[in-house]
Design an enzyme around this catalytic site. Sequence first.
Site, PDB file in Angstrom:
ATOM      1  N   CYS A  57       3.900  -5.811  -5.314  1.00 28.42           N
ATOM      2  CA  CYS A  57       3.941  -4.604  -6.133  1.00 28.42           C
ATOM      3  C   CYS A  57       3.641  -4.965  -7.568  1.00 28.42           C
ATOM      4  O   CYS A  57       3.140  -4.174  -8.327  1.00 28.42           O
ATOM      5  CB  CYS A  57       5.315  -3.951  -6.075  1.00 28.42           C
ATOM      6  SG  CYS A  57       5.744  -3.409  -4.448  1.00 28.42           S
ATOM      7  N   SER A 112       7.816   6.186   0.181  1.00 29.59           N
ATOM      8  CA  SER A 112       6.485   6.060  -0.426  1.00 29.59           C
ATOM      9  C   SER A 112       5.447   6.085   0.689  1.00 29.59           C
ATOM     10  O   SER A 112       5.573   5.363   1.679  1.00 29.59           O
ATOM     11  CB  SER A 112       6.398   4.746  -1.206  1.00 29.59           C
ATOM     12  OG  SER A 112       5.079   4.535  -1.652  1.00 29.59           O
ATOM     13  N   ALA A 113       4.387   6.906   0.495  1.00 33.14           N
ATOM     14  CA  ALA A 113       3.420   7.106   1.580  1.00 33.14           C
ATOM     15  C   ALA A 113       2.585   5.871   1.885  1.00 33.14           C
ATOM     16  O   ALA A 113       2.287   5.586   3.041  1.00 33.14           O
ATOM     17  CB  ALA A 113       2.494   8.272   1.234  1.00 33.14           C
ATOM     18  N   HIS A 114       2.208   5.105   0.833  1.00 28.31           N
ATOM     19  CA  HIS A 114       1.212   4.054   1.090  1.00 28.31           C
ATOM     20  C   HIS A 114       1.784   2.855   1.820  1.00 28.31           C
ATOM     21  O   HIS A 114       1.049   1.979   2.249  1.00 28.31           O
ATOM     22  CB  HIS A 114       0.496   3.635  -0.197  1.00 28.31           C
ATOM     23  CG  HIS A 114       1.287   2.834  -1.184  1.00 28.31           C
ATOM     24  ND1 HIS A 114       1.101   1.490  -1.346  1.00 28.31           N
ATOM     25  CD2 HIS A 114       2.241   3.185  -2.068  1.00 28.31           C
ATOM     26  CE1 HIS A 114       1.898   1.052  -2.313  1.00 28.31           C
ATOM     27  NE2 HIS A 114       2.610   2.057  -2.761  1.00 28.31           N
ATOM     28  N   GLY A 123       6.986   5.866  -4.758  1.00 29.47           N
ATOM     29  CA  GLY A 123       8.342   5.324  -4.683  1.00 29.47           C
ATOM     30  C   GLY A 123       8.926   5.050  -6.061  1.00 29.47           C
ATOM     31  O   GLY A 123      10.123   5.267  -6.295  1.00 29.47           O
ATOM     32  N   THR A 124       8.096   4.592  -6.969  1.00 35.55           N
ATOM     33  CA  THR A 124       8.595   4.285  -8.312  1.00 35.55           C
ATOM     34  C   THR A 124       9.147   5.533  -8.987  1.00 35.55           C
ATOM     35  O   THR A 124      10.264   5.526  -9.540  1.00 35.55           O
ATOM     36  CB  THR A 124       7.457   3.673  -9.166  1.00 35.55           C
ATOM     37  OG1 THR A 124       7.011   2.471  -8.521  1.00 35.55           O
ATOM     38  CG2 THR A 124       7.931   3.361 -10.571  1.00 35.55           C
ATOM     39  N   GLN A 154      10.412   0.368   2.068  1.00 34.86           N
ATOM     40  CA  GLN A 154       9.875  -0.631   2.998  1.00 34.86           C
ATOM     41  C   GLN A 154      10.361  -0.422   4.426  1.00 34.86           C
ATOM     42  O   GLN A 154       9.715  -0.877   5.369  1.00 34.86           O
ATOM     43  CB  GLN A 154      10.241  -2.045   2.535  1.00 34.86           C
ATOM     44  CG  GLN A 154       9.505  -2.481   1.286  1.00 34.86           C
ATOM     45  CD  GLN A 154       7.996  -2.657   1.486  1.00 34.86           C
ATOM     46  OE1 GLN A 154       7.495  -2.711   2.607  1.00 34.86           O
ATOM     47  NE2 GLN A 154       7.276  -2.728   0.384  1.00 34.86           N
TER      48      GLN A 154
END
Length: 376
Positions: A317, A194-196, A72-73, A174
């Site tokens: 995070c 973001s996958a995680h 995501g970052t 999110q």
Amino acid sequence: MTGPPVYLDYNATAPIRPRALAALTEALRAGGNPSSVHAAGRAARRRVEAARAAVAALVNAVPGDVIFTSGGTEANNLAVLGLKPRRIIASAVEHDAVLAPAHSSGAEVRLVRVDGEGRLDLDHLDALLAEGAGPGTLVSVMLANNETGAIHPVAEVAARARAHGALVHCDAVQAAGKIAIDIGALNVDLLTLSAHKLGGPQGIGALVARVDIDPVQRGGGQERGLRAGTENVAAIAAFGAAAEEALAGLSGMARLAALRDDLERRVAEVAPDVVFHGRGAERLPNTSCIGTPDLPAETQVVALDLAGVAVSAGAACSSGKLRPSHVLTAMGHPESAARAAIRVSLGWGTDAADIDRFVAAWSALYRRTQPAKSAA
Ligand code: PLP
């Protein structure tokens, strides 16, 4: 600690889903570079493209618009820096992965206020748009906040931004897998995943780009020339599997909301002075941000950890950095309140026994600290 560990920190990282883990190991074992023309390369390419379709389906996007990134970052950086805006209007509660590239981009940055519940001030957005917008302006508003779970009216934001000729980015990291997302209905140009956060591995994410952007990372021509570097095939395959599971699991979100609401009801019974930050806003079904006056978040996180229950203080995070959350201060809370908030976040593996364990451990801590509080 009594019983198995209880994990209630899904907004930091969700445990990997079994199907995602299987896809990961299978792809690692198979190997192959998707750019190679031989059979192994073609098989790797097929894995990447199947995952692209699955990730696109999660947000009802066109697969060709999905650019895989390292998370995501990186996707937020690619959106903000790849567009090269002159002016960025972002919500004051964006993740640092949006705010930091915005501030370093050289663009003028203006932040849209939120109210005490984390709701976006749309009049303030209008005022900032009216001050000057147009094609060089990017509006970036997250779909759901990582700390409070507050959901922003992104389609409404996009309509107002477009009326001023601005482009729109949405950090949906999110929200994805917790609420249904349709990129067309949101009407945004760029969307981050973001996958995680949804049961895939860490270190893989995506930017869905429906406008032309410039690459930030240059090298080979992978990902339509927008993200150079050999694709992380195994992580991408696992992201695809997690996206499929997350999409199928959306129907189970009412169950999570009921568990979260039960947790809040029981906590409030024990401790009438607690505040649930963002409860007045429309919220994600899985998130509770609990503020307990004079009870530092670190104390709570450590005590719960000793009891085998994992939650986080503020933004996990950036955990390790014990600075007060900019989200809660933007909501108008004093630093002391921001330092006394923990985030409890549920997910696909959470059950009623986990909630019981949390409530028991948290209540014991609260009761232990009461004499100290009243003596102070
Ligand atoms: N955006 C939001 C809202 C997040 O909560 C996070 C979480 O860490 C990120 C972006 C960064 O994603 P990643 O950890 O994949 O870099």
